[in-house]
Design a protein around this motif. Sequence first.
Motif, PDB file in Angstrom:
ATOM      1  N   ASP A 243      48.411  47.872  34.779  1.00 31.06           N
ATOM      2  CA  ASP A 243      47.416  46.847  34.452  1.00 31.06           C
ATOM      3  C   ASP A 243      46.171  47.534  33.915  1.00 31.06           C
ATOM      4  O   ASP A 243      45.874  48.676  34.281  1.00 31.06           O
ATOM      5  N   ASN A 244      45.441  46.840  33.060  1.00 33.84           N
ATOM      6  CA  ASN A 244      44.175  47.388  32.596  1.00 33.84           C
ATOM      7  C   ASN A 244      43.204  46.259  32.293  1.00 33.84           C
ATOM      8  O   ASN A 244      43.609  45.132  31.972  1.00 33.84           O
ATOM      9  N   LEU A 245      41.958  46.579  32.410  1.00 35.09           N
ATOM     10  CA  LEU A 245      40.866  45.643  32.136  1.00 35.09           C
ATOM     11  C   LEU A 245      39.828  46.391  31.316  1.00 35.09           C
ATOM     12  O   LEU A 245      39.288  47.406  31.766  1.00 35.09           O
ATOM     13  N   GLN A 249      37.633  43.016  26.637  1.00 38.10           N
ATOM     14  CA  GLN A 249      38.107  41.733  27.166  1.00 38.10           C
ATOM     15  C   GLN A 249      36.963  40.948  27.803  1.00 38.10           C
ATOM     16  O   GLN A 249      36.855  39.730  27.635  1.00 38.10           O
ATOM     17  N   LEU A 345      40.980  37.771  34.610  1.00 34.54           N
ATOM     18  CA  LEU A 345      40.202  39.011  34.574  1.00 34.54           C
ATOM     19  C   LEU A 345      39.572  39.310  35.935  1.00 34.54           C
ATOM     20  O   LEU A 345      39.486  40.466  36.354  1.00 34.54           O
ATOM     21  N   LEU A 348      42.183  40.881  38.119  1.00 38.27           N
ATOM     22  CA  LEU A 348      42.394  42.283  37.761  1.00 38.27           C
ATOM     23  C   LEU A 348      41.270  43.166  38.299  1.00 38.27           C
ATOM     24  O   LEU A 348      41.512  44.245  38.849  1.00 38.27           O
ATOM     25  N   LEU A 349      40.040  42.704  38.120  1.00 35.86           N
ATOM     26  CA  LEU A 349      38.901  43.497  38.579  1.00 35.86           C
ATOM     27  C   LEU A 349      38.906  43.629  40.101  1.00 35.86           C
ATOM     28  O   LEU A 349      38.659  44.715  40.650  1.00 35.86           O
ATOM     29  N   GLN A 387      37.630  51.270  30.028  1.00 34.36           N
ATOM     30  CA  GLN A 387      38.815  50.532  30.453  1.00 34.36           C
ATOM     31  C   GLN A 387      39.186  50.958  31.864  1.00 34.36           C
ATOM     32  O   GLN A 387      39.267  52.154  32.156  1.00 34.36           O
TER      33      GLN A 387
END
Length: 677
Positions: A243-245, A249, A345, A348-349, A387
């Motif tokens: 996973d990435n943020l 985004q 989001l 994810l964070l 990221q």
Amino acid sequence: MADLDFLFSETGPLAESIAGFRPRRQQCELAQSVQQAIENQGILVAEAGTGTGKTYAYLVPALTSGGKVIISTGTKTLQDQLFQRDIPTVRQALSVPVTIALLKGRANYVCHYHLEKAAMDGRFMSRDDIRHLQTIRSFLNTTSTGDKSSCGGVPENAPIWSHVTSTKENCLGADCPYHKECFVMQARREAMAADVVVVNHHLFFADVWLRDEGAGELLPACNTVIFDEAHQLPEVASLFFGDNLSSGQLLELARDSRAEALTEAKDFPALPVACGKLEKAVKDFRLAFEQDNVRLPKHALADNVPFNQALTDLAAALIDLLNLLEIQAERGEGLKNCHERAMALNDLLHAWQVGAAETPSETEGEQKNSAAIPSVLWVDVFSHAFQLNSTPLDVAEVFRKQINIQKRAWIFTSATLAVNGDFKHYCYELGLFDAETGCWDSPFDYKSQALLYVPKHMPEPNSREFTAAVVNEAWPALKASEGRAFLLFTSLRAMREAHELVKARLAEEGLDYPLLLQGEGSRTELLERFRASEHAILVASQTFWEGIDVKGDALQLVVIDKLPFAPPDDPVLSARVDQINKAGRNAFIEYQLPRAAITLKQGAGRLIRDERDTGVLIICDTRLVDKPYGKRIWQSLPPMLKTRDGSVVPRFFTQIAHRRTAANPTEPIAPTEIPAP
């Protein structure tokens, strides 16, 4: 089953229809292995050396198989080449009535909705944006595909594209007023109906495998999946199954939320204010890092007070925006979409903050990450962006589960998959434990076409003097080849230092060779300039180690500074090495060495691209010879003539020039072979 011996013979349809086609034993044997894998619905891992003709070798059995085929390539450039040139050529030669479709990620197609929205908003940073917008609107009246690569006059990296294309997050789907005209949906419908679909690796994983909005129906419906440039798959799979943020985004969410608020919630001023706070929090988070272009594991930042405060502030700003979007979500589809994005989001964070992988839904969990795969949490810091990443340490198990979902043929092919004929490393990374493997060497006569030179006396690769020593060793060869060279480096720092040193040498000796540097233009632009210049020198990093094809006299020298071992402080590499070593195995031999060997083969492969090409490969890292493990690496390289005597290099270039002009080529020189370590 097609008669491949006939199809690839001197009297077959390929020879009759394709100019310059000549039968190659390796090509026909590879095609037969591909055909057998398709017939048996098996797994084939095939290394095919440069010049083997692997593209035709897999296309012929694929196009004559009678089933649906997905071909996945490493880059969009290779996608276009397959779709526009290679597949039509083979289809016409064989007279097979297969239909083909090209499918790219949604960011490659103009979005009617976002184009009109950008035109109405009218907020642009430059005159170029305004001019490019008008060009794209005119393009929309003439295009049948909406593919931005066909829009002349607007560079593919122009900022305007982010305003006139959609993302998975901001696409309105069936609620879009332009849904029927959507180029993305049109491309997917064509792909659904086609016999052969050409995608790229990132799209295959992100769009097809994940079953994004129906595109995943392509995979269950197909009989065969072929991965070209398959050496890239382990890295792409790691990105996908993690996973990435990104800061991009978050900033896009703030930008889109503000735009939707001004349209659908003008009487709610708190929303634009929250968007501004999120934008500020994103910028402040980036400023918490003093360095540019670094990768840092999360655990190394545990005691970093500015980082932790910035992370807390970022999470708070995102939560505030999320809460306000929730209140206003029912006022329009745009706000509803922004609310859904904000929730995703935020999940994810939060997962990255607490140090756990995102908990997937039951359905997606089975598809993506149902097992508790150990992951490493890390930050990628760029000049103006960042990221947050969660990368699995091992993708073999989950990759294998995907392959087992439905029986079909899987073909993995590249010029660089094995280490000295051994596929264990590659198969282990992807869980291909029962795959058939095969290695077909290049048909080129490397001993008469190319020379490998490894200098005897070089500083330690990590010393400050090393890059200057590389330029010193390369300089006589650069003069002998009159430019026509790639200088490839394993780091951007070394690349820039070498560029300045070569620039100074050229000025000192009054040589007017065009000197190109990676980053001064797109890769395509630099290659066009290189090919158009008779004596060009290109200084580059690993961006140019693969996917580059310069045939003929334009390229006669390739210089590589070091063995391309990944930086030991890379968070993902470090975590994987620790995991392997803790299991009682040797990470250097099992993981780091094979990856370096495969990457070096890619770089070395830039030199000889055609049976008439000639040139010199210089590898300035004496570990290739002096270290016990070096033998495993250089034995994986093409069987060129080898020397450690620098005086042989200019003699070899003289020999090349004589052989090119002589009616009867002379015997090739026979330099001293590199002694076995």
